[in-house]
Write an enzyme that holds these catalytic residues in place. Structure first.
Site, PDB file in Angstrom:
ATOM      1  N   ASP A   1       0.880  -1.167   0.000  1.00 24.49           N
ATOM      2  CA  ASP A   1       0.000   0.000   0.000  1.00 24.49           C
ATOM      3  C   ASP A   1       0.926   1.229   0.000  1.00 24.49           C
ATOM      4  OD1 ASP A   1      -2.462   1.538   0.606  1.00 24.49           O
ATOM      5  OD2 ASP A   1      -1.469   1.860   2.531  1.00 24.49           O
TER       6      ASP A   1
ATOM      7  N   ASP B   1      -0.218   5.161   0.834  1.00 26.39           N
ATOM      8  CA  ASP B   1      -0.518   6.180   1.857  1.00 26.39           C
ATOM      9  C   ASP B   1      -0.590   5.564   3.248  1.00 26.39           C
ATOM     10  OD1 ASP B   1      -1.280   8.859   0.388  1.00 26.39           O
ATOM     11  OD2 ASP B   1      -2.110   7.235  -0.812  1.00 26.39           O
TER      12      ASP B   1
HETATM   13  O1  LIG Z   1      -3.625   3.974   1.359  1.00 28.99           O
HETATM   14  P1  LIG Z   1      -3.624   4.075  -0.114  1.00 28.99           P
HETATM   15  O2  LIG Z   1      -2.267   4.185  -0.725  1.00 28.99           O
HETATM   16  O3  LIG Z   1      -4.477   3.021  -0.780  1.00 28.99           O
HETATM   17  O4  LIG Z   1      -4.314   5.508  -0.495  1.00 28.99           O
HETATM   18  C1  LIG Z   1      -5.654   5.740  -0.269  1.00 28.99           C
HETATM   19  C2  LIG Z   1      -5.965   7.217  -0.140  1.00 28.99           C
HETATM   20  O5  LIG Z   1      -5.368   7.959  -1.141  1.00 28.99           O
HETATM   21  C3  LIG Z   1      -5.600   7.775   1.204  1.00 28.99           C
HETATM   22  O6  LIG Z   1      -6.310   7.155   2.256  1.00 28.99           O
HETATM   23 MG   LIG Z   2      -2.902   3.177   3.145  1.00 29.28          MG
END
Ligand SMILES: O=P(O)(O)OC[C@H](O)CO
Ligand SMILES: [Mg+2]
Length: 277
Positions: free
Chosen positions: A60, A62
């Site tokens: 992942d 963020d």
């Molecule tokens: O956590 P990620 O990388 O899937 O990002 C999701 C959104 O942009 C932030 O929560």
């Molecule tokens: Mg994330």
């Protein structure tokens, strides 16, 4: 008086009903805050039978590779303050990891803002603030060490992020070297990602793009968000969760392993090459 949103966690970390949690103080995002580390299932010791025989890793972004979740929180707190409401971690838990449009709908519904603010207005309002913050994001503890280690040992890696292309570019502009070590990146606005996390779409798309073909059971996902952990499990993959310490521990239970920080990750537990200390 400000109205709290959602149902704030009622069980403090120290009174968790979950089995065998260990409080750890090292390597947290906020070194002052003790963090909870729970291990689920067999294979705690590196010498024991591995938890799985992992060949490919999906990160992942963020809140896992990059420390960007605080930016979303800061901006959303500002917007809610205008309506005399406060942003809390039960709402954060529902929004994080999701595609922008999906989390905007949750924000408006959960905060009782229907008729006052549309999801589109919410996204437009937060956009300039986020754009100003994203380029300053930093890597989370242990990220570089793990990515370099896996790359040096020939373990294929990918990124699967709910973030869309424009935000991805802003967040990663100062981290090009690390992202260049990824075999590929799948973003939330990719045509193959029909639904955001907790749908398995994004992790299955990331898996299919590895060369040579790989089964879900050989993929290990690293996630910080409850929706991301659920998405990985829905894809049939193993998942290591590295949650923010403010996230209620009830959200830990879907993960195969919960760590305080990537610095605590032991690759050999997953059949991956061990760190040479
Ligand atoms: O956590 P990620 O990388 O899937 O990002 C999701 C959104 O942009 C932030 O929560
Ligand atoms: Mg994330």
């Amino acid at each position: 008086m400000r109205t709290p949103i959602g149902n704030p966690p009622k069980i403090p970390f120290s009174q968790s009903p979950l089995p065998v949690p260990d409080l750890v103080h090292s390597h947290s995002r906020n070194p002052a805050a003790p963090r909870l580390m729970a291990s689920c299932g067999a294979g705690d010791a590196a010498s024991a039978q591995p938890r799985a025989s992992i060949s490919h890793v999906i990160f992942d972004m963020d809140g896992l590779l990059l420390d960007t979740e605080g930016f979303y929180t800061e901006v959303q707190e500002k917007i809610l303050a205008r309506y005399d409401k406060v942003f809390d971690w039960s709402l954060k838990a529902k929004m994080m990891g999701k595609k922008a449009a999906e989390s905007a709908r949750i924000f408006v519904d959960e905060c009782g803002l229907n008729g006052l603010l549309t999801p589109e207005q919410f996204l437009e309002e937060r956009e300039s603030m986020l754009q100003a913050l994203f380029p300053s994001c930093t890597k989370l503890p242990g990220v570089l060490r793990l990515v370099h280690h896996l790359h040096a040992n020939g373990v294929p890696m990918a990124v699967a992020t709910g973030s869309h292309k424009r935000h991805f570019a802003l967040k990663t502009q100062n981290h090009q070297e690390m992202f260049s070590l990824m075999h590929h990146v799948v973003m939330g606005d990719d045509p193959e990602v029909k639904a955001g996390k907790p749908s398995p779409d994004i992790f299955l798309a990331a898996m299919r793009r590895f060369e040579g073909g790989v089964e879900p059971s050989k993929c290990l996902v690293f996630e910080d968000a409850p929706s991301g952990v659920a998405a990985a499990k829905n894809a049939g993959m193993s998942v290591v969760m590295v949650p923010d310490p403010r996230l209620d521990v009830s959200y830990h239970k879907g993960a195969d392993q919960v760590l305080s920080s990537l610095l605590d990750f032991k690759p050999a537990e997953w059949g991956l090459p061990a760190f040479k200390e």
